[in-house]
Design a protein around this motif. Structure first.
Motif, PDB file in Angstrom:
ATOM      1  N   ILE A  11     -58.888 -46.772 -19.583  1.00  0.00           N
ATOM      2  CA  ILE A  11     -60.097 -47.563 -19.340  1.00  0.00           C
ATOM      3  C   ILE A  11     -60.566 -47.397 -17.904  1.00  0.00           C
ATOM      4  O   ILE A  11     -61.770 -47.261 -17.638  1.00  0.00           O
ATOM      5  N   ALA A  12     -59.630 -47.400 -16.961  1.00  0.00           N
ATOM      6  CA  ALA A  12     -59.991 -47.241 -15.550  1.00  0.00           C
ATOM      7  C   ALA A  12     -60.684 -45.902 -15.318  1.00  0.00           C
ATOM      8  O   ALA A  12     -61.692 -45.825 -14.604  1.00  0.00           O
ATOM      9  N   LEU A  13     -60.169 -44.846 -15.924  1.00  0.00           N
ATOM     10  CA  LEU A  13     -60.786 -43.527 -15.801  1.00  0.00           C
ATOM     11  C   LEU A  13     -62.177 -43.530 -16.417  1.00  0.00           C
ATOM     12  O   LEU A  13     -63.133 -42.993 -15.834  1.00  0.00           O
ATOM     13  N   ALA A  14     -62.317 -44.150 -17.593  1.00  0.00           N
ATOM     14  CA  ALA A  14     -63.604 -44.203 -18.274  1.00  0.00           C
ATOM     15  C   ALA A  14     -64.633 -44.945 -17.428  1.00  0.00           C
ATOM     16  O   ALA A  14     -65.780 -44.505 -17.288  1.00  0.00           O
ATOM     17  N   TYR A  15     -64.223 -46.059 -16.836  1.00  0.00           N
ATOM     18  CA  TYR A  15     -65.145 -46.849 -16.010  1.00  0.00           C
ATOM     19  C   TYR A  15     -65.546 -46.089 -14.748  1.00  0.00           C
ATOM     20  O   TYR A  15     -66.691 -46.183 -14.296  1.00  0.00           O
ATOM     21  N   PHE A  16     -64.620 -45.343 -14.181  1.00  0.00           N
ATOM     22  CA  PHE A  16     -64.924 -44.571 -12.976  1.00  0.00           C
ATOM     23  C   PHE A  16     -65.964 -43.496 -13.291  1.00  0.00           C
ATOM     24  O   PHE A  16     -66.940 -43.319 -12.548  1.00  0.00           O
ATOM     25  N   VAL A  17     -65.759 -42.795 -14.389  1.00  0.00           N
ATOM     26  CA  VAL A  17     -66.715 -41.754 -14.808  1.00  0.00           C
ATOM     27  C   VAL A  17     -68.075 -42.382 -15.103  1.00  0.00           C
ATOM     28  O   VAL A  17     -69.120 -41.853 -14.708  1.00  0.00           O
ATOM     29  N   PHE A  18     -68.065 -43.515 -15.786  1.00  0.00           N
ATOM     30  CA  PHE A  18     -69.311 -44.191 -16.140  1.00  0.00           C
ATOM     31  C   PHE A  18     -70.055 -44.649 -14.885  1.00  0.00           C
ATOM     32  O   PHE A  18     -71.277 -44.515 -14.789  1.00  0.00           O
ATOM     33  N   GLY A 135     -73.075 -39.372 -23.281  1.00  0.00           N
ATOM     34  CA  GLY A 135     -72.400 -39.941 -22.126  1.00  0.00           C
ATOM     35  C   GLY A 135     -71.576 -41.146 -22.527  1.00  0.00           C
ATOM     36  O   GLY A 135     -70.417 -41.294 -22.108  1.00  0.00           O
ATOM     37  N   TRP A 136     -72.155 -42.001 -23.365  1.00  0.00           N
ATOM     38  CA  TRP A 136     -71.417 -43.150 -23.881  1.00  0.00           C
ATOM     39  C   TRP A 136     -70.238 -42.699 -24.746  1.00  0.00           C
ATOM     40  O   TRP A 136     -69.151 -43.277 -24.681  1.00  0.00           O
ATOM     41  N   ALA A 137     -70.465 -41.682 -25.558  1.00  0.00           N
ATOM     42  CA  ALA A 137     -69.387 -41.175 -26.414  1.00  0.00           C
ATOM     43  C   ALA A 137     -68.213 -40.689 -25.568  1.00  0.00           C
ATOM     44  O   ALA A 137     -67.042 -40.923 -25.899  1.00  0.00           O
ATOM     45  N   ALA A 138     -68.513 -40.029 -24.449  1.00  0.00           N
ATOM     46  CA  ALA A 138     -67.461 -39.539 -23.560  1.00  0.00           C
ATOM     47  C   ALA A 138     -66.694 -40.699 -22.944  1.00  0.00           C
ATOM     48  O   ALA A 138     -65.461 -40.665 -22.825  1.00  0.00           O
ATOM     49  N   VAL A 139     -67.421 -41.755 -22.555  1.00  0.00           N
ATOM     50  CA  VAL A 139     -66.783 -42.926 -21.951  1.00  0.00           C
ATOM     51  C   VAL A 139     -65.863 -43.621 -22.951  1.00  0.00           C
ATOM     52  O   VAL A 139     -64.724 -43.976 -22.631  1.00  0.00           O
ATOM     53  N   ILE A 140     -66.359 -43.815 -24.159  1.00  0.00           N
ATOM     54  CA  ILE A 140     -65.542 -44.466 -25.186  1.00  0.00           C
ATOM     55  C   ILE A 140     -64.309 -43.628 -25.506  1.00  0.00           C
ATOM     56  O   ILE A 140     -63.197 -44.149 -25.651  1.00  0.00           O
ATOM     57  N   THR A 141     -64.492 -42.318 -25.586  1.00  0.00           N
ATOM     58  CA  THR A 141     -63.368 -41.420 -25.881  1.00  0.00           C
ATOM     59  C   THR A 141     -62.324 -41.445 -24.771  1.00  0.00           C
ATOM     60  O   THR A 141     -61.117 -41.499 -25.030  1.00  0.00           O
ATOM     61  N   LEU A 142     -62.794 -41.425 -23.520  1.00  0.00           N
ATOM     62  CA  LEU A 142     -61.874 -41.466 -22.386  1.00  0.00           C
ATOM     63  C   LEU A 142     -61.093 -42.774 -22.349  1.00  0.00           C
ATOM     64  O   LEU A 142     -59.914 -42.804 -21.965  1.00  0.00           O
ATOM     65  N   GLY A 143     -61.743 -43.866 -22.737  1.00  0.00           N
ATOM     66  CA  GLY A 143     -61.116 -45.175 -22.629  1.00  0.00           C
ATOM     67  C   GLY A 143     -60.151 -45.516 -23.734  1.00  0.00           C
ATOM     68  O   GLY A 143     -59.428 -46.520 -23.646  1.00  0.00           O
ATOM     69  N   LEU A 144     -60.104 -44.710 -24.770  1.00  0.00           N
ATOM     70  CA  LEU A 144     -59.254 -45.028 -25.924  1.00  0.00           C
ATOM     71  C   LEU A 144     -58.176 -43.971 -26.151  1.00  0.00           C
ATOM     72  O   LEU A 144     -58.422 -42.781 -25.963  1.00  0.00           O
ATOM     73  N   ARG A 145     -57.029 -44.446 -26.566  1.00  0.00           N
ATOM     74  CA  ARG A 145     -55.979 -43.523 -27.005  1.00  0.00           C
ATOM     75  C   ARG A 145     -56.145 -43.301 -28.508  1.00  0.00           C
ATOM     76  O   ARG A 145     -56.819 -44.071 -29.191  1.00  0.00           O
ATOM     77  N   PRO A 146     -55.538 -42.254 -29.042  1.00  0.00           N
ATOM     78  CA  PRO A 146     -55.696 -41.965 -30.473  1.00  0.00           C
ATOM     79  C   PRO A 146     -55.286 -43.113 -31.392  1.00  0.00           C
ATOM     80  O   PRO A 146     -55.827 -43.244 -32.493  1.00  0.00           O
TER      81      PRO A 146
END
Length: 210
Positions: A11-18, A135-146
């Motif tokens: 989540i931290a990585l996703a928020y940073f990218v966002f 862009g949103w799809a990338a953020v959601i993907t980064l923030g979630l584990r499989p």
């Protein structure tokens, strides 16, 4: 709670990218800044509201996996990119027209232009840009584990969306200060020229990608 904690690094990585994506100058932030400087705070806030409304729509579609679904329909994305590109060309034309004017055609409009039109313009600008969806799809993907449950997607979305609200409305507030407005009208033609070039380049990129 344990599930959220386990996802914190993602989540931290996703928020940073966002954050980097939203805070960096682009068509949406430039449109908000332009409306704020040229027409005042109310219109700037209305433009920002339209942008974040479009962002909400794309974010929700990304949470439900619609990015992959739409990507499978090349025709839909093709026409969406074409429409987005044409709208950016229109913004480029308006900016170029203002840049070429020796007078200040917008000075008399401060506080007088319809906030509803600004809202619709911001919304259209964002929903006709498929890059926002992916862009949103990338953020959601980064923030979630499989192994993440569906509700975790909403957790990632909620935090990122609050960030979007804060940043976009901050743009409107900052660029609608008296100092920014006065400074804008001193260099209006140069600013509008830059806007025209950026909007035109962004529109051309979308059309060529289409």
């Amino acid at each position: 709670m344990d599930v959220v904690i386990a996802h914190l690094p993602n989540i931290a990585l996703a928020y940073f990218v966002f954050f980097l994506t939203v805070v960096s100058p682009g068509p949406a932030t430039l449109a908000i800044a332009g409306a704020s400087m040229a027409h005042g705070r109310t219109q700037g806030m209305a433009k920002a509201a339209g942008v974040v409304s479009g962002s909400f729509l794309w974010g929700m579609l990304a949470v439900f996996g619609m990015a992959a679904f739409l990507n499978s329909f090349a025709g839909v994305l093709y026409w969406l990119k074409i429409l987005g590109g044409l709208y950016l060309f229109w913004l480029a034309y308006k900016a170029a027209k203002n840049a070429g004017s020796s007078e200040d055609p917008e000075r008399a409009d401060i506080g007088g232009r319809s906030p509803l039109k600004q809202y619709v313009g911001g919304f259209v600008l964002h929903v006709t840009n498929p890059k926002a969806l992916f862009g949103w799809a990338a953020v959601i993907t980064l923030g979630l584990r499989p192994d993440a449950p569906l509700w975790m997607g909403f957790v990632v979305f909620a935090g990122a969306y609050v960030m979007s609200l804060v940043i976009n409305f901050a743009y409107a507030l900052f660029f609608s200060t008296d100092r920014m407005i006065k400074g804008y009208f001193k260099v209006r033609r140069w600013v509008q020229g830059v806007f025209a070039a950026i909007f035109g380049a962004a529109g051309l990129k979308l059309v060529l990608q289409g």
